[in-house]
Design a protein around this motif. Structure first.
Motif, PDB file in Angstrom:
ATOM      1  N   THR A  38       0.830  -1.207   0.000  1.00 32.59           N
ATOM      2  CA  THR A  38       0.000   0.000   0.000  1.00 32.59           C
ATOM      3  C   THR A  38       0.867   1.260   0.000  1.00 32.59           C
ATOM      4  O   THR A  38       0.592   2.223  -0.726  1.00 32.59           O
ATOM      5  CB  THR A  38      -0.936   0.012   1.221  1.00 32.59           C
ATOM      6  OG1 THR A  38      -1.782  -1.139   1.172  1.00 32.59           O
ATOM      7  CG2 THR A  38      -1.810   1.266   1.222  1.00 32.59           C
ATOM      8  N   LYS A  66      -1.148  -2.348  -7.694  1.00 29.83           N
ATOM      9  CA  LYS A  66      -2.550  -2.416  -7.268  1.00 29.83           C
ATOM     10  C   LYS A  66      -3.071  -3.845  -7.363  1.00 29.83           C
ATOM     11  O   LYS A  66      -3.827  -4.313  -6.511  1.00 29.83           O
ATOM     12  CB  LYS A  66      -3.398  -1.472  -8.099  1.00 29.83           C
ATOM     13  CG  LYS A  66      -3.245  -0.003  -7.709  1.00 29.83           C
ATOM     14  CD  LYS A  66      -4.201   0.878  -8.480  1.00 29.83           C
ATOM     15  CE  LYS A  66      -4.158   2.317  -7.970  1.00 29.83           C
ATOM     16  NZ  LYS A  66      -5.093   3.210  -8.705  1.00 29.83           N
ATOM     17  N   ALA A 116      -1.616  -5.674  -4.480  1.00 30.66           N
ATOM     18  CA  ALA A 116      -2.258  -5.280  -3.217  1.00 30.66           C
ATOM     19  C   ALA A 116      -3.624  -5.931  -3.054  1.00 30.66           C
ATOM     20  O   ALA A 116      -4.076  -6.174  -1.938  1.00 30.66           O
ATOM     21  CB  ALA A 116      -2.387  -3.752  -3.164  1.00 30.66           C
TER      22      ALA A 116
END
Length: 215
Positions: free
Chosen positions: A183, A210, A213
């Motif tokens: 993050t 992303k 994550a």
């Protein structure tokens, strides 16, 4: 044509500096200026490093206690054994001269003397604590040596000092990813994209992070 024009401009600059040194050979500043020009072109000009050494040696005969000259001569000598001696002499003459500490750190780093190099990097940081480029360089050195916690501190400080420092944010993101802080890595790449919205590499990297994550 552009390259030819650049070469011609460099030749004119060298000739002008050499002429000044010949007209006033007793002025250390003239030899220093000539040496600095040769030093700048040394990476892409055969023989320039040797010419720089010659010019700096001439300057040092006139001003033997000048730490800047000692440091520049050491840079011109590269990894020559004498370079370390010159840099340490510069430090003795002017202990608060950050450049000599920085160049000694780089030299020791190339010799893989990690702890000694870090000592000199720390000395340089003490003398120039507000220099984000120096923080960045130390951070990269620490990353190479797998000292990630220390590297993170330096890169975060570089970003604090220069919030638009995209390269520092990029490598900080890499470090954070390696530590599993995805993050936080995403946040850094987002900042890079805010600064460079057309950067395709950063756009791709952001998508990758992303996705990582979300897993």
């Amino acid at each position: 044509p552009a390259l030819d024009a650049l070469r011609a401009a460099v030749d004119r600059t060298v000739q002008a500096a050499r002429r000044a040194a010949e007209l006033a050979p007793g002025q250390a500043a003239n030899w220093s200026a000539l040496g600095s020009i040769y030093l700048e072109i040394a990476p892409f000009t055969t023989g320039a490093a040797s010419a720089a050494q010659e010019a700096f040696n001439r300057a040092l005969k006139l001003s033997p206690a000048d730490p800047a000259l000692l440091t520049n001569l050491a840079i011109a000598k590269g990894d020559d054994a004498e370079a370390s001696t010159l840099l340490r002499r510069a430090q003795e003459i002017r202990p608060n001269f950050a450049l000599s500490a920085l160049e000694l750190a780089r030299l020791l780093g190339r010799q893989d003397k990690i702890d000694e190099a870090l000592t000199e990097y720390r000395r340089a940081l003490t003398l120039a604590p507000q220099d984000p480029a120096l923080r960045f360089e130390v951070g990269l050195f620490l990353i190479q040596k797998k000292r990630l916690t220390e590297a993170q501190t330096e890169l975060e400080e570089a970003v604090r000092l220069a919030p638009n420092f995209s390269n520092a944010r990029w490598f900080l993101a890499q470090l954070l990813e390696e530590k599993g802080e995805i993050t936080a890595a995403v946040e850094q790449i987002q900042k890079v994209l805010e600064l460079n919205p057309e950067n395709q590499q950063a756009q791709t990297r952001l998508k990758e992070l992303k996705t990582k994550a979300a897993k």
